[in-house]
Design a protein around this motif. Structure first.
Motif, PDB file in Angstrom:
ATOM      1  N   SER A  23      10.958  33.403  86.827  1.00 24.31           N
ATOM      2  CA  SER A  23      10.587  35.016  86.651  1.00 24.31           C
ATOM      3  C   SER A  23       9.051  34.208  87.351  1.00 24.31           C
ATOM      4  N   ILE A  24       8.381  33.471  87.854  1.00 21.67           N
ATOM      5  CA  ILE A  24       7.780  32.946  88.962  1.00 21.67           C
ATOM      6  C   ILE A  24       8.421  33.413  90.586  1.00 21.67           C
ATOM      7  N   ILE A  25       9.192  32.488  90.571  1.00 20.94           N
ATOM      8  CA  ILE A  25       9.793  32.712  92.186  1.00 20.94           C
ATOM      9  C   ILE A  25      10.487  34.408  92.548  1.00 20.94           C
ATOM     10  N   ASN A  26      10.261  34.673  90.951  1.00 20.75           N
ATOM     11  CA  ASN A  26      10.835  36.391  91.363  1.00 20.75           C
ATOM     12  C   ASN A  26       9.881  36.954  92.067  1.00 20.75           C
ATOM     13  N   ILE A  27       8.717  37.147  90.754  1.00 15.04           N
ATOM     14  CA  ILE A  27       6.872  37.685  91.612  1.00 15.04           C
ATOM     15  C   ILE A  27       7.364  37.437  93.028  1.00 15.04           C
ATOM     16  N   ALA A  28       7.018  35.726  93.015  1.00  8.45           N
ATOM     17  CA  ALA A  28       6.455  35.567  94.865  1.00  8.45           C
ATOM     18  C   ALA A  28       7.331  35.971  95.628  1.00  8.45           C
ATOM     19  N   LEU A  29       8.613  35.798  95.585  1.00 13.10           N
ATOM     20  CA  LEU A  29       9.683  36.796  96.318  1.00 13.10           C
ATOM     21  C   LEU A  29       9.607  38.238  96.306  1.00 13.10           C
ATOM     22  N   ASP A  30       9.198  39.237  95.249  1.00  9.51           N
ATOM     23  CA  ASP A  30       8.618  40.242  95.145  1.00  9.51           C
ATOM     24  C   ASP A  30       7.786  40.609  96.515  1.00  9.51           C
ATOM     25  N   ILE A  31       7.241  39.871  96.414  1.00 10.29           N
ATOM     26  CA  ILE A  31       5.502  39.468  97.802  1.00 10.29           C
ATOM     27  C   ILE A  31       5.743  39.564  98.681  1.00 10.29           C
ATOM     28  N   VAL A  32       7.253  38.318  99.315  1.00 15.29           N
ATOM     29  CA  VAL A  32       7.326  38.181 100.528  1.00 15.29           C
ATOM     30  C   VAL A  32       8.634  39.487 101.094  1.00 15.29           C
ATOM     31  N   CYS A  33       9.520  40.137  99.843  1.00 13.46           N
ATOM     32  CA  CYS A  33      10.254  41.038 100.412  1.00 13.46           C
ATOM     33  C   CYS A  33      10.106  42.002 100.396  1.00 13.46           C
ATOM     34  N   ILE A  34       8.511  42.302 100.204  1.00 17.15           N
ATOM     35  CA  ILE A  34       8.413  43.845 100.061  1.00 17.15           C
ATOM     36  C   ILE A  34       6.547  43.599 100.753  1.00 17.15           C
ATOM     37  N   THR A  35       6.366  42.684 100.667  1.00 17.96           N
ATOM     38  CA  THR A  35       5.301  43.361 101.891  1.00 17.96           C
ATOM     39  C   THR A  35       5.133  42.247 103.248  1.00 17.96           C
ATOM     40  N   ILE A  36       6.376  41.253 103.161  1.00 14.52           N
ATOM     41  CA  ILE A  36       5.843  40.303 104.874  1.00 14.52           C
ATOM     42  C   ILE A  36       7.334  40.578 104.980  1.00 14.52           C
ATOM     43  N   LEU A  37       8.417  41.323 104.764  1.00 12.43           N
ATOM     44  CA  LEU A  37      10.039  41.405 105.399  1.00 12.43           C
ATOM     45  C   LEU A  37       9.940  42.999 105.184  1.00 12.43           C
ATOM     46  N   ASP A  38       9.138  43.634 104.753  1.00 12.41           N
ATOM     47  CA  ASP A  38       8.970  45.149 104.395  1.00 12.41           C
ATOM     48  C   ASP A  38      10.600  45.542 104.358  1.00 12.41           C
ATOM     49  N   MET A  39      11.014  45.277 103.395  1.00  6.40           N
ATOM     50  CA  MET A  39      12.159  45.767 103.006  1.00  6.40           C
ATOM     51  C   MET A  39      12.624  47.082 101.823  1.00  6.40           C
ATOM     52  N   GLY A  40      10.983  47.061 101.265  1.00  6.98           N
ATOM     53  CA  GLY A  40      10.640  48.107 100.223  1.00  6.98           C
ATOM     54  C   GLY A  40      11.543  47.852  98.717  1.00  6.98           C
ATOM     55  N   VAL A  41      11.630  48.680  98.427  1.00  2.00           N
ATOM     56  CA  VAL A  41      12.045  48.681  96.597  1.00  2.00           C
ATOM     57  C   VAL A  41      13.860  47.593  96.945  1.00  2.00           C
ATOM     58  N   PHE A  42      14.336  48.013  97.372  1.00  2.00           N
ATOM     59  CA  PHE A  42      15.847  47.064  97.293  1.00  2.00           C
ATOM     60  C   PHE A  42      14.865  45.764  97.967  1.00  2.00           C
ATOM     61  N   GLY A  43      14.227  45.420  98.501  1.00  2.00           N
ATOM     62  CA  GLY A  43      13.257  43.922  98.729  1.00  2.00           C
ATOM     63  C   GLY A  43      12.784  43.129  96.970  1.00  2.00           C
ATOM     64  N   ALA A  44      12.920  44.725  96.470  1.00  2.00           N
ATOM     65  CA  ALA A  44      12.968  43.936  95.091  1.00  2.00           C
ATOM     66  C   ALA A  44      13.421  43.341  94.078  1.00  2.00           C
ATOM     67  N   ALA A  45      14.670  43.894  94.545  1.00  2.00           N
ATOM     68  CA  ALA A  45      16.343  43.845  93.388  1.00  2.00           C
ATOM     69  C   ALA A  45      17.043  42.498  94.029  1.00  2.00           C
ATOM     70  N   VAL A  46      16.818  42.031  95.719  1.00  2.00           N
ATOM     71  CA  VAL A  46      16.787  40.938  95.948  1.00  2.00           C
ATOM     72  C   VAL A  46      16.222  40.128  95.566  1.00  2.00           C
ATOM     73  N   ALA A  47      15.127  39.735  95.798  1.00  2.00           N
ATOM     74  CA  ALA A  47      14.341  39.026  94.733  1.00  2.00           C
ATOM     75  C   ALA A  47      14.779  38.334  93.856  1.00  2.00           C
ATOM     76  N   THR A  48      15.070  39.324  92.527  1.00  3.21           N
ATOM     77  CA  THR A  48      15.605  39.148  91.534  1.00  3.21           C
ATOM     78  C   THR A  48      16.632  38.558  91.314  1.00  3.21           C
ATOM     79  N   VAL A  49      17.605  38.599  92.578  1.00  2.00           N
ATOM     80  CA  VAL A  49      18.553  38.411  92.487  1.00  2.00           C
ATOM     81  C   VAL A  49      18.634  37.224  93.170  1.00  2.00           C
ATOM     82  N   ILE A  50      18.273  36.797  93.561  1.00  2.00           N
ATOM     83  CA  ILE A  50      17.586  35.646  94.175  1.00  2.00           C
ATOM     84  C   ILE A  50      17.318  34.451  93.060  1.00  2.00           C
ATOM     85  N   ALA A  51      16.304  34.691  92.222  1.00  2.00           N
ATOM     86  CA  ALA A  51      15.233  34.190  90.998  1.00  2.00           C
ATOM     87  C   ALA A  51      16.707  33.765  89.966  1.00  2.00           C
ATOM     88  N   GLN A  52      17.673  35.245  89.923  1.00  2.00           N
ATOM     89  CA  GLN A  52      18.356  34.668  89.489  1.00  2.00           C
ATOM     90  C   GLN A  52      19.646  33.792  89.508  1.00  2.00           C
TER      91      GLN A  52
END
Length: 386
Positions: free
Chosen positions: A113-142
């Motif tokens: 869950s911590i990795i998921n939240i951290a990747l959410d921040i990276v994918c959405i705010t830094i990599l600018d992947m938008g909502v799709f970035g949140a999904a990618v973050a969830t999959v990677i964490a899983q």
């Protein structure tokens, strides 16, 4: 709904494994693990195909606003495409709990869950992947959590590793696993169907409320991890001790888990009272007053009722571990009906305040039914001990 069905199946399968572990029948234990892996693979492929194809229609039924429809579809299809990962994580964690290892799955889930939240921040705010970035973050964490779970099984739980002959599965094993797995899967799904119905009411309140609710629900999911993992452990704990016919230990274990479920929300409620708006801002990225205020209101109302939620989760899983399939399912039906009533009658009148009080009120009703059912189940064993 779909993820919860996978969670339920994994937990249900582990109940069967736990029973054989408790009765010290290692051969049947390994057969149950082998059958769980095969059934998990088949079920995950089927629900992946069905969910991926049906998502556009479901989002339309949910009255998803056009402005976020495309992002919603991309997000949910990404999650759906990797449901096999979700299924096998739950199988791995469930099997570890089946042999009494509750701590490692909890640590893995918390880290995920911590990795998921951290990747959410990276994918959405830094990599600018938008909502799709949140999904990618969830999959990677899983993916990370699944790899860790099976690594732990290979290194620390060799009793769970089946051999070639254990994959010759008999019908009685399939029936037992599907009975427990589908019972818990449908139980969790019915709960989620109610949440989906409620979400349709939330969607009608506008995008600011959707943003606030999404952030608050993510926080609720994170804070609920200790309670949900403890409850999941109760199912296997009860099943283990039922296999060993140690009913006194079952009663003590349920009582202790309920005490833990009372203490944790008290401290969490104090924390949330002072930090709710900051946490909503952190997850939503929004400075809009309506988003922060409504998200904080949801947290402040719901988290104190974690005491009730913990008791109902513990008892529902304990009853499932005893082998009862209908009683826990009935509690989920109460939740479904309650959310339909709130969506149709109370949310249109009380707006988001109705959403905030929806689950706490329903939790109280569910807990009452489960307390009554649990007391009836353990009454003969209490008499024996006396």
């Amino acid at each position: 709904m779909i993820v919860q069905f996978s969670n339920g199946c994994g937990t249900g399968f582990s109940i069967v494994t736990a029973r054989y572990y408790g009765s010290k029948n290692e051969n049947e234990l390994k057969k149950s693990v082998a059958a769980s892996l095969i059934l998990g693979l088949i079920i995950s492929i089927v629900i992946t195909i069905v969910s991926y194809v049906s998502m556009p229609y479901l989002l339309t039924i949910l009255k998803t606003p056009k402005s976020i429809y495309h992002d919603s579809l991309n997000y949910i299809r990404c999650i759906s495409a990797f449901l096999i990962i979700t299924m096998f994580y739950n199988l791995g964690a469930g099997m570890l709990r089946a042999i009494g290892d509750s701590l490692r799955p909890l640590i893995v889930l918390f880290c995920s869950s911590i990795i998921n939240i951290a990747l959410d921040i990276v994918c959405i705010t830094i990599l600018d992947m938008g909502v799709f970035g949140a999904a990618v973050a969830t999959v990677i964490a899983q993916v990370i959590s699944t790899i860790i779970c099976f690594f732990l099984i290979l290194r620390k739980a060799k009793i769970l590793i089946p051999r070639k002959e254990h994959f010759q599965i008999k019908s009685y094993m399939i029936n037992d696993l599907l009975g427990q797995g589908f019972s818990m899967g449908f139980m969790f799904s019915i709960v989620s169907i109610g949440t989906i119905i409620l979400q349709s009411g939330i969607n009608s309140l506008g995008t600011q409320i959707i943003t606030a609710h999404t952030a608050a629900r993510k926080l609720i999911s994170l804070f609920c991890l200790p309670l949900s993992t403890l409850a999941a452990s109760m199912a296997t704990f009860v099943s283990q001790n039922k296999g060993a016919q140690n009913y006194e230990r079952i009663i003590k274990g349920v009582r202790l888990s309920n005490i833990c479920g009372i203490i944790y929300p008290i401290f969490l409620s104090i924390l949330i009272y002072f930090t709710a708006e900051n946490l909503v801002h952190l997850l939503s990225g929004s400075n809009t007053h309506a988003v922060l205020q409504n998200g904080a209101m949801y947290l402040k109302i719901n988290i104190p009722f974690f005491i009730v939620l913990s008791i109902l989760l513990n008892l529902r899983n304990a009853i499932q571990g005893f082998g009862y399939k209908i009683t826990p399912l009935f509690s989920s039906i109460i939740e479904l009906i309650g959310k339909i009533v709130f969506t149709l009658f109370l949310v249109p009148t009380f707006k988001y305040l109705g959403v905030c009080f929806c689950e706490p009120i329903i939790w109280c009703l569910m807990a009452s039914q489960l307390i009554y059912s649990y007391q009836k189940i353990i009454k003969p064993f209490k008499a024996q001990n006396y």
